[in-house]
Design an enzyme around this catalytic site. Sequence first.
Site, PDB file in Angstrom:
ATOM      1  N   ARG A 160     -15.225  52.872 -24.078  1.00 25.33           N
ATOM      2  CA  ARG A 160     -16.218  53.182 -24.842  1.00 25.33           C
ATOM      3  C   ARG A 160     -17.388  52.333 -24.452  1.00 25.33           C
ATOM      4  O   ARG A 160     -17.319  51.279 -24.373  1.00 25.33           O
ATOM      5  CB  ARG A 160     -15.789  52.638 -26.199  1.00 25.33           C
ATOM      6  CG  ARG A 160     -16.691  53.026 -27.401  1.00 25.33           C
ATOM      7  CD  ARG A 160     -16.105  52.737 -28.724  1.00 25.33           C
ATOM      8  NE  ARG A 160     -15.891  51.300 -29.094  1.00 25.33           N
ATOM      9  CZ  ARG A 160     -16.002  50.786 -30.114  1.00 25.33           C
ATOM     10  NH1 ARG A 160     -16.175  51.749 -31.387  1.00 25.33           N
ATOM     11  NH2 ARG A 160     -15.707  49.646 -30.582  1.00 25.33           N
ATOM     12  N   THR A 171     -23.777  52.765 -26.678  1.00 24.36           N
ATOM     13  CA  THR A 171     -23.822  54.180 -27.314  1.00 24.36           C
ATOM     14  C   THR A 171     -22.747  54.543 -28.252  1.00 24.36           C
ATOM     15  O   THR A 171     -22.586  55.645 -29.036  1.00 24.36           O
ATOM     16  CB  THR A 171     -23.911  55.306 -26.172  1.00 24.36           C
ATOM     17  OG1 THR A 171     -22.831  55.131 -25.536  1.00 24.36           O
ATOM     18  CG2 THR A 171     -25.226  55.006 -25.235  1.00 24.36           C
ATOM     19  N   ASP A 213     -10.340  43.356 -32.534  1.00 25.82           N
ATOM     20  CA  ASP A 213     -10.044  43.944 -31.297  1.00 25.82           C
ATOM     21  C   ASP A 213      -8.769  44.199 -30.782  1.00 25.82           C
ATOM     22  O   ASP A 213      -8.177  43.334 -30.499  1.00 25.82           O
ATOM     23  CB  ASP A 213     -11.173  43.466 -30.159  1.00 25.82           C
ATOM     24  CG  ASP A 213     -11.149  44.307 -28.910  1.00 25.82           C
ATOM     25  OD1 ASP A 213     -10.012  44.762 -28.498  1.00 25.82           O
ATOM     26  OD2 ASP A 213     -12.156  44.743 -28.395  1.00 25.82           O
ATOM     27  N   ASP A 241      -7.990  43.305 -27.373  1.00 28.08           N
ATOM     28  CA  ASP A 241      -8.163  41.572 -27.076  1.00 28.08           C
ATOM     29  C   ASP A 241      -6.677  40.858 -27.734  1.00 28.08           C
ATOM     30  O   ASP A 241      -6.210  40.074 -27.127  1.00 28.08           O
ATOM     31  CB  ASP A 241      -9.158  41.151 -27.838  1.00 28.08           C
ATOM     32  CG  ASP A 241     -10.519  41.451 -26.997  1.00 28.08           C
ATOM     33  OD1 ASP A 241     -10.296  41.920 -25.659  1.00 28.08           O
ATOM     34  OD2 ASP A 241     -11.572  40.965 -27.233  1.00 28.08           O
TER      35      ASP A 241
HETATM   36  N1  URA Z   1     -11.484  49.135 -31.365  1.00 35.15           N
HETATM   37  C1  URA Z   1     -10.795  48.029 -31.850  1.00 35.15           C
HETATM   38  O1  URA Z   1      -9.963  47.283 -31.160  1.00 35.15           O
HETATM   39  N2  URA Z   1     -11.017  47.482 -33.248  1.00 35.15           N
HETATM   40  C2  URA Z   1     -11.744  48.080 -33.821  1.00 35.15           C
HETATM   41  O2  URA Z   1     -11.895  47.862 -35.022  1.00 35.15           O
HETATM   42  C3  URA Z   1     -12.648  49.302 -33.344  1.00 35.15           C
HETATM   43  C4  URA Z   1     -12.511  49.878 -32.141  1.00 35.15           C
END
Ligand code: URA
Length: 214
Positions: free
Chosen positions: A103, A107, A203, A206
Site C-alpha cells: 500500500r 495515496t 500495524d 509490525d
Molecule cells: N493496516 C494495519 O496493519 N493496521 C491498520 O489499522 C490499517 C492497515
Amino acid sequence: MRTLVVDHPLVAHKLTALRDETTDTPTFRRLADQLVTLLAYEATRDVRVRETEVTTPVATTHGVTLSTPKPLVVPILRAGLGMLEGMLRLLPTAEVGFLGMVRNELTLEASTYAERLPDDLSGRQCYVLDPMLATGGTLAAAIRFLTDRGADQIITICLLAAPEGVARVEAELAGTPVPVTVVTAAVDEKLNEKGYIVPGLGDAGDRLYGSAGS
Ligand code: URA
C-alpha cells in the site's frame, strides 16, 4: 458481498488481547494464529465436499471428503503470512498461493509486487488472508486478481475491518458475479487520517514481525 462478524466470546477475548498495546510480539503472533483458526471454522462452513463411503471398524457408512480442486489459501504478504498456520490447521490439504501487495502510504492505493499462483483458477474456492481490512484497496485488488484468473468463490478472513473498507470492497466488486464473503472478528468504528483502523490494533505487520522493512 456478505460480511460475517463472528460473534463468539473466545473471538472477542482474543481480539481484546490483540488490541492491547502492551501485548508483545510473540504473544500477538500466538493469539492471531488462534483467532484465525476460530474465524476459519466459520469461513469454511461452505467449503466444497463430495460424498464418499467410509468403512469404520464396525460398518460401512456415508461421509464426505474435500472436493478437488482443493481449496486455495492465499495469504497477502506480508501480514497475511501470520495467518497461514492458523488457517492450515483446519485445512491442512489446501494448496497455498502467495500474493504480495503493498500500500502506498501517501495515496493508500495498492499494487502487486509478487505473486505465486496458478494461472488458471477456474472453479477454485479461494480463502484470502489479510489481517486488516482498512481502506479496502488492497483487498479489492487481490480479489480482482483472483477472479480475473477464474476463481469462482472468494472468502476473505480479516482479523479486523473498518466500515470504509467494507464499503469500498463492496463498491469495487459491484456487478462481479463471483460470490465474496468477508469473515472478521469485528467491524470497528472508522479509519483515521493515516488509514489506520480505530480503535484497531495498530500495524498488524509490525506487531506480528516487528518493524523491520516497514
Ligand atoms: N493496516 C494495519 O496493519 N493496521 C491498520 O489499522 C490499517 C492497515
